[in-house]
Write a protein that holds these residues in place. Structure first.
Motif, short mmCIF file in Angstrom:
data_model
loop_
_atom_site.label_atom_id
_atom_site.label_comp_id
_atom_site.label_asym_id
_atom_site.label_seq_id
_atom_site.Cartn_x
_atom_site.Cartn_y
_atom_site.Cartn_z
N GLU A 473 0.83 -1.15 -0.29
CA GLU A 473 -0.08 0.68 -0.49
C GLU A 473 0.70 1.19 -0.09
OE1 GLU A 473 -2.34 0.04 3.47
OE2 GLU A 473 -3.97 -1.87 3.07
N ASP A 474 0.28 2.06 -0.70
CA ASP A 474 1.59 3.72 -0.95
C ASP A 474 0.87 4.15 1.01
OD1 ASP A 474 1.49 3.27 -3.11
OD2 ASP A 474 -0.34 5.03 -3.82
N ALA A 475 2.60 4.46 1.29
CA ALA A 475 2.29 5.20 2.73
C ALA A 475 1.46 6.52 2.50
CB ALA A 475 3.81 6.36 2.53
N LYS A 476 1.00 6.25 3.67
CA LYS A 476 0.10 7.17 4.69
C LYS A 476 0.55 8.39 4.71
CE LYS A 476 -4.46 3.90 4.89
NZ LYS A 476 -5.35 3.71 6.43
N PRO A 477 0.10 9.88 4.61
CA PRO A 477 0.52 11.09 5.38
C PRO A 477 0.59 10.96 7.15
CG PRO A 477 -1.78 11.43 4.81
CD PRO A 477 -1.16 10.09 3.83
N ILE A 478 1.38 11.56 7.57
CA ILE A 478 1.79 11.22 9.07
C ILE A 478 0.96 12.43 10.11
CG2 ILE A 478 2.48 11.12 10.77
CD1 ILE A 478 4.65 8.94 9.99
N GLU A 479 0.69 12.67 10.64
CA GLU A 479 -0.20 14.23 10.72
C GLU A 479 0.78 14.10 11.55
OE1 GLU A 479 -4.60 14.52 11.66
OE2 GLU A 479 -4.70 12.54 10.45
N THR A 480 1.59 15.99 11.81
CA THR A 480 2.25 15.85 12.71
C THR A 480 1.74 17.52 13.80
OG1 THR A 480 3.58 15.74 11.30
CG2 THR A 480 4.46 17.12 13.27
N LEU A 481 1.90 17.17 14.86
CA LEU A 481 1.66 18.42 16.00
C LEU A 481 2.15 19.38 16.36
CD1 LEU A 481 -0.19 15.62 18.66
CD2 LEU A 481 -1.75 16.43 17.01
N SER A 482 1.06 20.45 16.40
CA SER A 482 2.46 22.03 16.54
C SER A 482 2.89 21.28 18.01
CB SER A 482 0.89 23.30 16.36
OG SER A 482 0.20 22.90 18.00
N ASN A 483 3.90 22.29 17.90
CA ASN A 483 4.29 22.24 19.73
C ASN A 483 3.58 22.56 20.75
OD1 ASN A 483 7.12 22.58 18.36
ND2 ASN A 483 7.31 24.03 18.00
N ALA A 484 2.45 23.73 20.52
CA ALA A 484 1.79 23.64 21.15
C ALA A 484 0.75 22.78 21.27
CB ALA A 484 1.06 25.26 21.03
N CYS A 485 0.55 22.12 20.86
CA CYS A 485 -0.27 21.07 20.93
C CYS A 485 0.05 19.56 21.78
CB CYS A 485 -0.88 20.05 19.59
SG CYS A 485 -2.35 21.34 18.94
N ASN A 486 1.72 19.48 21.48
CA ASN A 486 2.67 18.42 21.87
C ASN A 486 2.90 18.62 23.90
OD1 ASN A 486 3.15 16.98 20.07
ND2 ASN A 486 5.10 17.84 19.74
N THR A 487 2.37 20.18 23.80
CA THR A 487 2.65 20.64 24.87
C THR A 487 1.49 20.35 26.01
OG1 THR A 487 4.65 22.33 24.73
CG2 THR A 487 3.36 22.36 26.68
N LEU A 488 0.54 20.64 25.40
CA LEU A 488 -0.69 20.07 25.57
C LEU A 488 -0.98 18.87 26.47
CD1 LEU A 488 -4.61 21.64 25.38
CD2 LEU A 488 -3.86 18.95 25.36
N ARG A 489 -0.77 17.91 25.64
CA ARG A 489 -0.72 16.82 25.33
C ARG A 489 -0.06 15.96 26.68
NH1 ARG A 489 -3.46 13.52 20.29
NH2 ARG A 489 -2.50 12.33 20.72
N SER A 490 1.27 16.53 26.71
CA SER A 490 1.76 16.17 28.22
C SER A 490 1.60 16.83 29.44
CB SER A 490 3.33 16.24 27.24
OG SER A 490 3.71 17.49 27.20
N THR A 491 0.63 17.34 29.40
CA THR A 491 0.74 18.14 30.35
C THR A 491 -0.01 17.37 31.83
OG1 THR A 491 0.73 20.58 29.37
CG2 THR A 491 -0.46 20.54 31.86
N THR A 492 0.13 17.29 32.17
CA THR A 492 -0.39 15.98 33.58
C THR A 492 -0.68 17.05 34.50
OG1 THR A 492 1.02 14.79 34.01
CG2 THR A 492 0.10 13.78 32.12
N ASP A 493 0.04 18.16 35.60
CA ASP A 493 0.35 18.19 36.03
C ASP A 493 -0.86 19.62 36.15
OD1 ASP A 493 1.31 20.24 34.73
OD2 ASP A 493 3.51 20.30 36.56
N LYS A 494 -1.15 20.49 35.58
CA LYS A 494 -2.48 21.26 35.89
C LYS A 494 -3.81 20.83 34.96
CE LYS A 494 0.48 25.13 36.73
NZ LYS A 494 1.81 26.62 36.02
N PHE A 495 -5.04 21.41 35.03
CA PHE A 495 -5.79 21.53 33.76
C PHE A 495 -6.02 22.00 32.80
CE2 PHE A 495 -7.45 20.25 39.06
CZ PHE A 495 -7.72 18.96 38.33
N SER A 496 -5.70 21.74 31.59
CA SER A 496 -6.09 22.41 30.73
C SER A 496 -7.57 22.34 30.36
CB SER A 496 -5.27 21.46 29.04
OG SER A 496 -4.25 21.59 29.93
N SER A 497 -7.74 23.37 29.74
CA SER A 497 -9.82 23.88 28.89
C SER A 497 -9.42 22.07 28.22
CB SER A 497 -9.62 24.78 28.04
OG SER A 497 -10.46 24.74 27.32
N MET A 498 -10.77 21.51 28.44
CA MET A 498 -11.85 20.66 27.89
C MET A 498 -11.59 21.28 26.12
SD MET A 498 -15.25 19.85 28.25
CE MET A 498 -16.27 18.57 27.04
#
Length: 750
Positions: A473-498
């Motif tokens: 199969e042809d390779a599917k594109p990989i969706e790259t997250l922004s730095n801000a999104c990577n930061t949000l998804r790795s923040t476990t010590d504070k509440f982020s906006s839903m």
């Protein structure tokens, strides 16, 4: 003098009474309340009467008003202060980078202007309201009349109010901003954007939008699905203090911006005078399209063709002959001899399906001599510039090997097995009436379109299959997250906006939110406890915000408690989803849009209900055991916490393990809906949040969820509509972070 005598008499009486009391023995002590002293006002309010034991023992008269003090002398005039030294000139600031060209259009509905950068509205400027009039100062006390002095000089006129103008400055291709004769800033016309470089193949870059955010009295700036900043309306200035009768300053000039098509921009008008222009920046040239990566070559397919010259088959992979399959020769007849045993049959080979290796076992005689494994599908390649052609799928060939009188099976560049020709049966020993030896079993390969391959037939029996490899199969594109999104998804010590989570999801990911229900009254608890008016409004606001995001529908979970059903139903209705009536929500425990899940209760953590009290302690809230067990901070007795620790471990499961078990039970990729909102309770979510944050959850003031150490202080407890987000991809890679749907993740008051 009279008052002094009365006071002295009172003191003497009290001292005498005190001496009497000292002589009273313990056994004969009278009722002291009868001897207590008190005061009563005199009839003419001129003072107080002292009454002890019912008798008047003295009088204290009010003091008379003191005489007026003499007026102080007028202070001398202070010396003139020295002139301050001139401040040094500040260093020239560096030129700012050219930004996007912005313009302003009048908006009468807001009594102000809309601000556009490029073609996008990024905010508004609202005209400030007039400040309230300052309060009048209190009248000063009248001073004594002084000697008549000479008339003073006329006071100077008050300074005119500062007016700002904008003046063209060709050296900077823009305008100087002048306030009160002083240059305070610059407006530069945006330069034409450079042609964009050739874009790499991959995910499209998101554009920027501005979304109204009433919570901050302003706007959220969202770029590529991600919130990158905020624009807040300026706060109203404080009222000015009253000054001394200064002359009225000149009215400040008001500035407006008027469209001027001749310059493809706007005229800046201050008062009735044009003071400058704003030119729209030219549109940058479109970037060139990147070259598409070439498709990977299809995997080579193999076929088998009859070859009568060799009494067998040619093996063809692509257009190349890579090997042969020959029919086994017929075994020679055994010679006659006395009592000779029958010759053994020639060793025949078969192929048997083996699911454990995703392939086949090669059996010759009764012995497994090798394996044929189906090639695994190659992993999808990552996107890149002008990617090289993908490698061909690993195909298998068969090569003659005279050393084994057969063939080597080669897959890729690796030998994975052998096919040996059946050995000729040995001649039987001479004997009486020896029987002819059996012919060796011959194998053939027959096309089978149903499996896109071949059946392997040995004798008259199908012993295996050969299937053609599938095209890569042809390779599917990989969706790259922004730095801000990577930061949000790795923040476990504070509440982020839903709501920020939705900007940081890949298209193939699923998400679930587990939130505490909305607000209730403190005394309205239990299964039938419902939301109060605040809770209903909170739930409605969540639904409206989700609707503004223009996302798909949610699936809802809740417990059997009324307030969790109400929270889910109100969110759904205000988001605009088509769900059931209130009765259908409450009467049906499962439907296409919701389900009742009793594991969302705190009982999920309880191992032995009878041992909860021993864990809780004598004087603590029932809530405390959930934060205590999650933090693993137990009550100490004589500096030893082992007794309480043993009680808690007997009463509750290990919190970290139990939260992971909940995720595995309900929120793996195959079990999840695309988007889910599960409404739960505080005692379920407090330990959950503590566990996923590795006990690090806190706010900007370092409040935590350690309620067991701060009972009755609700800065240490979870707020309504606060909880966790679970993000899961097809590969079961899971991200869990604390989130809040309100402005604060901590309860504060209860």
């Amino acid at each position: 003098m009279k008052s002094k005598l009365l006071f002295a008499t009172s003191l003497f009486t009290l001292f005498t009474l005190n001496g009497c009391l000292d002589e009273v023995t313990e056994t004969s002590a009278p009722d002291l309340s009868e001897l207590a002293c008190k005061t009563e006002p005199l009839d003419d309010d001129s003072g107080l009467k002292i009454v002890c034991g019912g008798d008047s023992v003295g009088v204290v008269l009010n003091g008379k008003d003191g005489k007026d003090g003499t007026d102080g002398k007028d202070g001398e005039k202070g010396k003139d202060g020295k002139s301050g030294t001139d401040g040094k000139n500040g260093k020239d600031g560096t030129n700012g980078k050219d930004g996007t060209s912005c313009y302003v259009t009048e908006n009468e509905e807001i009594n102000g202007y809309d601000v556009f950068c490029g073609d996008e509205k990024i905010g508004s400027i609202v005209n400030g309201k007039d400040g309230a009039d300052g309060k009048d100062g209190k009248d000063g006390k009248n001073g004594k009349d002084g000697d008549k002095g000479d008339n003073g000089d006329d006071g100077k006129d008050g300074k005119d109010g500062t007016s700002c103008i904008v003046k063209e400055n060709t050296e900077i291709n823009g305008y100087d901003v002048i306030c009160a004769g002083e240059k305070i800033g610059e407006l530069r016309n945006g330069k034409d954007g450079k042609d964009g470089k050739d874009g790499k193949d991959g995910a499209a870059v998101g554009s920027c939008t501005v979304v109204l955010n009433e919570d901050i009295d302003g706007y959220d700036v969202v770029c590529g699905g991600e919130k990158v900043g905020e624009l807040r309306n300026g706060a109203k200035g404080a009222d000015g203090k009253n000054g001394e009768n200064g002359k009225d300053g000149n009215d400040g000039s008001s500035c407006t911006v008027v469209v001027n098509d001749d310059i493809n921009g706007y005229d800046v008008i201050c008062g009735n005078e044009k003071v400058g222009e704003l030119h729209n920046g030219a549109k940058g040239a479109d970037g060139k399209n990147g070259e598409n990566g070439k498709d990977g070559n299809d995997g080579t397919s193999c076929t088998v063709v009859v070859n009568d010259d060799i009494n067998g088959y040619d093996v063809i992979c692509g257009n190349e002959k890579v090997g042969e399959l020959r029919n086994g020769a017929k075994g020679a007849d055994g010679k006659n001899g006395e009592n000779g045993k029958d010759g053994n049959d020639g060793s025949s080979c078969t192929v048997v399906v083996n699911d454990d290796i995703n392939g086949y076992d090669v059996i010759c005689g009764d012995e497994k001599v090798g394996e044929l494994r189906n090639g695994a599908k190659g992993a999808d390649g990552k996107n890149g510039e002008n990617g090289k052609d993908g490698n061909d799928g690993s195909s298998c060939t068969v090569v003659v090997n005279d050393d084994i009188n057969g063939y080597d099976v080669i897959c890729g560049n690796e030998k994975v097995g052998e096919l040996r020709n059946g050995a000729k049966g040995a001649d039987g020993k001479n004997g009486e009436n020896g029987k002819d030896g059996n012919d060796g079993s011959s194998c053939t390969v027959v096309v089978n379109d149903d499996i896109n391959g071949y059946d392997v037939i040995c004798g008259n029996e199908k012993v295996g299959e050969l299937r053609n490899g599938k095209d890569g199969e042809d390779a599917k594109p990989i969706e790259t997250l922004s730095n801000a999104c990577n930061t949000l998804r790795s923040t476990t010590d504070k509440f982020s906006s839903m709501y920020d989570v939705f900007y940081c999801l890949r298209s193939n990911e699923k998400v679930a939110f587990i939130l505490r229900h909305a607000a209730r009254d403190r005394n309205n608890y239990g299964t039938s406890g419902s939301l109060n008016d605040i809770g209903k409004e909170q739930s409605a606001q969540v639904g409206k915000k989700l609707k503004e995001l223009n996302i798909g529908d949610f699936f809802y979970m809740h417990t059997n408690v009324v307030r969790t059903v109400e929270t889910a139903m109100i969110i759904s209705n205000n988001k605009g989803q088509t769900t059931g009536s209130e009765n259908e929500w409450k009467d049906n425990i499962a439907d296409d849009y919701h389900i009742e899940n009793m594991d969302l209760l705190e009982s999920w953590y309880i191992k032995d209900e009878s041992k909860k009290n021993a864990c809780q302690g004598k004087n603590s809230w029932g809530w405390s055991i959930y934060s205590k067990a999650a933090y693993e901070e137990y009550d100490k007795e004589n500096n030893d916490d082992s007794k309480n620790k043993d009680a808690c471990e007997a009463a509750l499961y290990n919190i970290k393990n139990r939260t992971q078990e909940f995720i595995n039970t309900y929120f793996t990729y195959d079990k999840m809906h695309k988007m889910t909102i599960a409404i739960s309770h505080d005692q379920f979510l407090v330990p959950f949040v503590i566990a996923i944050s590795n006990k690090q959850i806190h706010d900007e003031n370092n409040y935590t969820l350690q309620f067991h150490k701060h009972e009755n202080d609700f800065n240490y407890w979870i707020n309504y509509l606060t909880g966790i987000a679970i993000i899961t991809g097809p590969d079961e890679e899971t991200t869990v972070i604390p989130v809040m749907a309100l402005d604060d993740g901590f309860l504060r008051t209860y």
